[in-house]
Scaffold this active site. Structure first.
Site, mmCIF file in Angstrom:
data_model
loop_
_atom_site.group_PDB
_atom_site.id
_atom_site.type_symbol
_atom_site.label_atom_id
_atom_site.label_comp_id
_atom_site.label_asym_id
_atom_site.label_seq_id
_atom_site.Cartn_x
_atom_site.Cartn_y
_atom_site.Cartn_z
ATOM 1 N N HIS A 127 6.524 51.372 24.293
ATOM 2 C CA HIS A 127 6.753 50.237 23.382
ATOM 3 C C HIS A 127 7.877 50.511 22.380
ATOM 4 O O HIS A 127 7.785 50.145 21.205
ATOM 5 C CB HIS A 127 5.473 49.869 22.649
ATOM 6 C CG HIS A 127 4.384 49.355 23.540
ATOM 7 N ND1 HIS A 127 4.638 48.657 24.691
ATOM 8 C CD2 HIS A 127 3.021 49.434 23.432
ATOM 9 C CE1 HIS A 127 3.486 48.311 25.265
ATOM 10 N NE2 HIS A 127 2.502 48.775 24.518
ATOM 11 N N GLU A 166 0.191 41.054 28.499
ATOM 12 C CA GLU A 166 1.556 41.202 27.995
ATOM 13 C C GLU A 166 2.549 40.816 29.100
ATOM 14 O O GLU A 166 2.659 41.517 30.112
ATOM 15 C CB GLU A 166 1.799 42.643 27.556
ATOM 16 C CG GLU A 166 0.789 43.165 26.554
ATOM 17 C CD GLU A 166 0.674 44.672 26.591
ATOM 18 O OE1 GLU A 166 1.652 45.355 26.233
ATOM 19 O OE2 GLU A 166 -0.396 45.170 27.020
ATOM 20 N N HIS A 218 2.011 41.708 21.831
ATOM 21 C CA HIS A 218 0.881 42.600 22.113
ATOM 22 C C HIS A 218 -0.390 42.118 21.407
ATOM 23 O O HIS A 218 -1.089 42.903 20.763
ATOM 24 C CB HIS A 218 1.216 44.018 21.676
ATOM 25 C CG HIS A 218 0.509 45.092 22.452
ATOM 26 N ND1 HIS A 218 -0.856 45.111 22.616
ATOM 27 C CD2 HIS A 218 0.980 46.181 23.108
ATOM 28 C CE1 HIS A 218 -1.194 46.170 23.333
ATOM 29 N NE2 HIS A 218 -0.091 46.843 23.638
#
Length: 374
Positions: A131, A339, A202
Site C-alpha cells: 500500500h 478493494e 480501503h
C-alpha cells in the site's frame, strides 16, 4: 515521524473547547476532526442525499469515516469501521477507510524496474512494499473542496521520490454520495516522469449494523472465473487460476465463513481470504463486480468498477484489540474489504495488466459502492 501526536492532542483540546459542537447522523463530532497536521487543517466533510443517507470523510488520508444507509427496517445504519476522532486515525497504524497509493497492494521485495532503472521502495510487509509503504497516501494530508452537499473533491501532489516512486504524481479524487445510496469514487492522476499508479479505497465494511460482530454470516458473490494465487507472503505466483471446485469460487453467493478455515493452501497462506480476483466485468462500470449481503440487517453492498481486479480481504489480521467509533471493540474478522485494483505485484509480472503511467497520459479509475436493501 509524520505523526505529531502532541500537536494533534493540543489542537483537539483547543478545537473541542472553542467550537460549537456539530454532530453527524453517525454520532461523529466535527470538532473531534479539527486539528493542524503537517501545516494543514484536518476536518470532517459531510455528504448527504435526498434519501437522508450520509457519508463522512476526513482529508487526513482521504478516509471514508462513516456511511449511514437504511436497513430492512428503514433505520439508518453505519456500515464502515473507523474512529470517531482524528487523533486515533493518526496514532494507529491502519488503513480504515483510506485512499491507498501510490501502489495499492504488494510489490515484491519493495523493488521494481521501469525503463531500465530499478527503484527501491519501503519494505513494510514480510519484506515487500504494501500500500505504498508505511507513509503511503493513507497518512497524507489531502486538500479538500466540498463542491456541493453530495460531492467532495480531494487533491494531492505526491512528490518525485516519495516512498521511492519516480515522478510528481498529481492526483484528484472525487467522492460523491448519489441519490441511489452509492458512494461513487472517481480517481484521476497525471505524472511528469514514467511511474506506477494503482489507487484504491480501503474501507472496512460490516453491513450488519452490529459493528462489534464478525462478518462470517455475510453472503458474498464475486463475478470472477479466475483469481491470482499467492505464495506464503501473499505475492502472486504469476498464474490466473480457475476458481472451479475450490473455496475461491464465489460466483454464487456464499457465506464468508463457510470455507474460510478450510485446509486449502491459498486460504492457509492468507489466513483466510486475502486475494485478488480477476473480474469478468472487463472494466465495464455498468457490470456488477461483487455483492455482499448481511442476513441480519438486509443491507446489501454492490461493487462496480473500471478496474480489472478486486481484492477480497476478510479481516484476518484484525487483532480484536482495536477500539473504534463509540468505543466498540472490533473483533477478528469483524469486517471485510473489497478493494478495486490492478493485480498485486504487476510491475514485476509483465503478463499482468500494466500499471505504468507516462507523461501525457491520464490515469483514470472508478469504483462505486452501492448500498441496497434486500
Amino acid at each position: 515521524m509524520k505523526n505529531l501526536y502532541l500537536l494533534l492532542a493540543i489542537c483537539l483540546l483547543i478545537g473541542c473547547s472553542e467550537k460549537r459542537e456539530e454532530v453527524t447522523l453517525s454520532g461523529l463530532k466535527k470538532a473531534d476532526f479539527e486539528a493542524s497536521f503537517e501545516g494543514k487543517e484536518t476536518g470532517l466533510y459531510v455528504l448527504t442525499n435526498k434519501n437522508g443517507a450520509e457519508a463522512c470523510i476526513t482529508n487526513y488520508g482521504g478516509r471514508l469515516v462513516s456511511v449511514m444507509v437504511p436497513d430492512k427496517e428503514g433505520q439508518l445504519t453505519d456500515v464502515v469501521l473507523g474512529y470517531d476522532n482524528i487523533f486515533d486515525y493518526v496514532a494507529v497504524d491502519g488503513n480504515f477507510g483510506a485512499l491507498i497509493g501510490r501502489y495499492g497492494n504488494r510489490i515484491a521485495h519493495g523493488r521494481f524496474t521501469l525503463d531500465g532503472v530499478t527503484y527501491e521502495l519501503p519494505q513494510n510487509n514480510n519484506g515487500h512494499c504494501l500500500h505504498g509503504g508505511p507513509n503511503g497516501y493513507h497518512t497524507c494530508m489531502w486538500d479538500a473542496r466540498q463542491i456541493d452537499d453530495q460531492t467532495l473533491e480531494l487533491t494531492y501532489i505526491s512528490p518525485d521520490g516519495e516512498a521511492g516512486f519516480p515522478g510528481n504524481l498529481t492526483i484528484k479524487v472525487i467522492y460523491k454520495l448519489t441519490d441511489e445510496n452509492a458512494v461513487d469514487i472517481a480517481y484521476e492522476a497525471t505524472t511528469d516522469k514514467p511511474t506506477l499508479a494503482n489507487l484504491t479505497n480501503h474501507s472496512y465494511f460490516n453491513l450488519s449494523g452490529r459493528p462489534g460482530s464478525q462478518i462470517l454470516d455475510h453472503q458474498l458473490m464475486i463475478h470472477a472465473d479466475r483469481y491470482t494465487p499467492v505464495n506464503k507472503t501473499l505475492i502472486p505466483l504469476g498464474e490466473l487460476a480457475s476458481v472451479e471446485a475450490t473455496p475461491m469460487d464465489l460466483r454464487r453467493p456464499v457465506a464468508i465463513g463457510a470455507h474460510i478455515d478450510d485446509a486449502f493452501e491459498q486460504l492457509v497462506n492468507g489466513g483466510g481470504y486475502d486475494h485478488n480476483w480477476v473480474l469478468n466485468s472487463n472494466g465495464d462500470i455498468n457490470v456488477l463486480a461483487a455483492k455482499a449481503i448481511s442476513p441480519v440487517s438486509g443491507i446489501g453492498l454492490e461493487v462496480y468498477t473500471t478496474e480489472p481486479g478486486i481484492q477480497f480481504y476478510s479481516g484476518n489480521f484484525m487483532s480484536g484489540s482495536d477500539k473504534g467509533k463509540h468505543n466498540v471493540i472490533y473483533p477478528h474478522r469483524g469486517a471485510f474489504c473489497l478493494e478495486t485494483q490492478h493485480y498485486p505485484d504487476s510491475p514485476n509480472q509483465p503478463e499482468f495488466p500494466s500499471t505504468v503511467l507516462r507523461p501525457g497520459e491520464k490515469y483514470h479509475s472508478r469504483c462505486i459502492y452501492k448500498f441496497t436493501v434486500e
